[in-house]
Design an enzyme around this catalytic site. Sequence first.
Site, PDB file in Angstrom:
ATOM      1  N   GLU A 174       0.836  -1.199   0.000  1.00 34.52           N
ATOM      2  CA  GLU A 174       0.000   0.000   0.000  1.00 34.52           C
ATOM      3  C   GLU A 174       0.876   1.256   0.000  1.00 34.52           C
ATOM      4  OE1 GLU A 174      -4.068   1.528   2.129  1.00 34.52           O
ATOM      5  OE2 GLU A 174      -2.473   0.820   3.436  1.00 34.52           O
ATOM      6  N   ALA A 309       1.671  -0.239  10.885  1.00 31.12           N
ATOM      7  CA  ALA A 309       1.144  -1.575  10.590  1.00 31.12           C
ATOM      8  C   ALA A 309       0.471  -1.528   9.221  1.00 31.12           C
ATOM      9  CB  ALA A 309       0.147  -2.012  11.669  1.00 31.12           C
ATOM     10  N   GLU A 345      -6.005  -2.342  12.572  1.00 22.84           N
ATOM     11  CA  GLU A 345      -5.772  -3.232  11.429  1.00 22.84           C
ATOM     12  C   GLU A 345      -6.888  -4.254  11.252  1.00 22.84           C
ATOM     13  OE1 GLU A 345      -3.568  -2.196   9.459  1.00 22.84           O
ATOM     14  OE2 GLU A 345      -2.859  -0.769  10.967  1.00 22.84           O
TER      15      GLU A 345
END
Length: 936
Positions: A174, A309, A345
């Site tokens: 990402e 994360a 997350e």
Amino acid sequence: MLLLLHILNFVGINYALRGERSSENTSFPIATNGQPFPWNKLRLPDWILPVHYDLLIHPNLTSLIFMGSVKIEVTVVHETSTIVLHSKHLEITSAAIEEENGNTQADLKQMKVLEYPPHEQIAFLYAEPLLVDKKYFLYINYIANLSDGFYGFYKSTYKTKDGQTRLLASTHFEPTSARMAFPCFDEPSFKANYTIKIQRDGQYSALSNMPKVKTLKLDNNLFEDHFAESVKMSTYLVAFIVSDFQSVSGTTSSGIKVSIYVTPEKLNQAHYALEAAVKILEFYEQYFGIHYPLPKQDLVAVPDFQSGAMENWGLTTYRETSLLYDPETSSASDKLWVTMVIGHELAHQWFGNLVTMEWWNDIWLNEGFARYMEFISVDATYPELQVNDYLLGTCFAAMGRDSMNSSRPISSKAENPTQIKEMFDTVSYDKGACILHMLRNFLTEEVFQNGIIHYLKKHSYSNAKNNDLWNSLANICSEEDFTSGKFCYSKSQVARNHSYYVDEHFDIAEIMNTWTLQKGIPLIIVEQNQKRIKIRQERFLKGIFPHDPQWASMQIGFLWHVPLTYITSHSKRIGRHLLKNHSDTIELEEDVNWVKFNVDMNGYYIVHYEGNGWDTIITLLNQNHTLFSYKDRANLIHNAFQLVSAGRLSLDRALDLTQYLQHESSNIVLLQGLGYLTGIYRMMERRNISDVTESLKRYILQHFKLMIDRQTWSDEGSISDRMLRSALLEIACDLQYPPCVQKANDLFSKWMGSDGNLTNVPSDVLETVYSVGSKTADGWNFLLERYKVSMSGAEQGKIRSALASCKDDAKLTRLLELAMEGHIIKTQDLSSVIYSVSTNPAGQHLAWKFVKKNWSKLLEKFPLGSFSIRTIIIGATAQFSSKQELEEVKLFFDSVKKEVSQLRAPQIAVENIEKNIKWLEKNLVTLTKWILENLK
């Protein structure tokens, strides 16, 4: 930046090849082989859609090279003879195509490959047209180096207790780095299914999004792991890891296997994360009413990790400090952080993974929701952490960024990878969370929850935009419900909602677009006269005052629909009013002595009380501060000091408001007030305004002495008590309060005397003890040696902070150089080391000189737009407050204009310094006078 985008839009035309959509403009970029590249936009064409990827990856952890082959099943939407997709730093060795139902290699037909690196694109040219609604299979073989950075398929290392270096390979895709690991349609709307195979040496194991279904033994101690086919997902969520990690596992009540993977010698630090992940995953399944769709959820602590994360579906990855909890060295705040990151997350498994934003301009739909769900999930699963108290700080941080002219709308244009990376900021995360909190409070919990369930179910395995969320929140009616205007009410809420906003008809999209499509934050100005309350709204700006020439032009076009809440001297019942215009009037039922808006700070706005409004509030706080809730008290302190920065309230009135704090019982409120006082103290210290610095130090220690003296050097009490203790003792020792410094020195001496083996220092005061100990040469050197052998990321973070707090230029320079080298201090921590040194009065100019000298090297380590580069740019300059420093910073940014022209970070840095200069010019005399008058 605007010029660059204008050029890209100008050349972004559709081309005329066989069967393609045509355009009069036939200009093409030039591929690496000198031929025209058949596509000239940053975004991929939409005439070819991926359906399924068969991916085989073989990393060699000795040569640090990986080989890959991918078979991509595609379907044709518009007839074409060209397929354009993404590829970055991959050497394509062969490319072929096969029509649907082809059964043998003889059916494969080679394709010509063109590359255009500026857009990170490759094009496959086929001699015949690809027909609409027909399926084809692309076969691509390639080879590449494992990345040296933190994106794509990259190498990572860790050291064992006996000093051996171990290698592993992990992914982080990402937002736009899947293309560094395999050729793909690397945009969030091109969702597909994935079947992944990984070849590895026998001493390693492999992980991917899905469970492993079988392993084949090949020649030369080589194994091939096959993973189950994935659900339909975006490329940036694909993940795989090859390592020698070990795990602990558990199972949720619905049968999901949850595992925590770590380096072998840190396995004992994984147990808390496992407990938290199981609890939070179970909560989300219940809250969303949607089963987690995969059979497993792995959480992996990666030794080298740039961000906090990453939510890869079924294989979430973390910094070690975001996942591991060591009871001996992890403080209360460390535990809270780990829990919230896991909550974040795992929320993404629904918000982001199941439903994904259509394009990166709406990344807040992923990140704002995940940030907000941290608070909802952790509050439900770990109520003792009192996590909702810290939502205030999240919104304060968002307001700090959003009250500057360099802010941006939540939904902003982002086209190239640098602009997209920069979207992952305070606005997307924190402001996104805060406007969702305001909306939840506005709609009620039940309507909000039902609306987001509707949103998730309607758009599962698909993509969504802003309006899709608003439509789901406005259309959740069943046959048993009824509507009012465009809003749906369930029967159980009729009376409650009717009393909230009488006779109002809500258009949620209209309301919320004012919060997502324009930047900034509203200032609500309140003028109360008995039972009549006049209210008006303006754009709130820090560092730009109403009498400044540019102020009026910066107000043009700004209007919010603000769901106001208030209480009065005569009623704790919450009044509500939706302010849609620049001004309005609220008529109360009876005369009141005071009014307080933004109850419990559930709204995203600043409030200014005109006339004697602030005088009344200050008097009330001194007489009986419990008239207001603790959240309201924190909100009042925050608003007062923000208004000082905007030229609306004099500094002496804001300081007067803090005097009641010696009677304050809420830890959150105390930390809020102390934060402003110590922030001003540190500004004076950095500017070397010695008389004011010394007086302010004396004032803080006098005013809060009883509170400081009550603190025990222990890990006892609630999370809130422990976090207050950490903060108070850190402040006291920083202000050279003798009892604090002596106690810290005693603890440090005993710890150092035991060669670091004694565990006599409580984890909540570890950082303070280390910081005091670092002030001597022996202490600093001992801490650095301890850093090298520590197996706790939490402890290493505290040591880094302590090393950065010393006053010795040579040692601070060495610390910066060690972080740049990346061996003892990992590169992932370089930006935080630079920031820590810059906050040290002895190191602020040292850090900035270091950044200027090493700018090119920093760009080699971190991509433009990344969190690390933004931290370096903004953090290294945030302490400056003189015109000379401002000019130096402007000159430097001008000298690197080519690199930073498309970044917002330099604008933020410059505006921060301008704000600091203006604050000092306006408030220094007032501050000096007030302290002298209030010192005992």
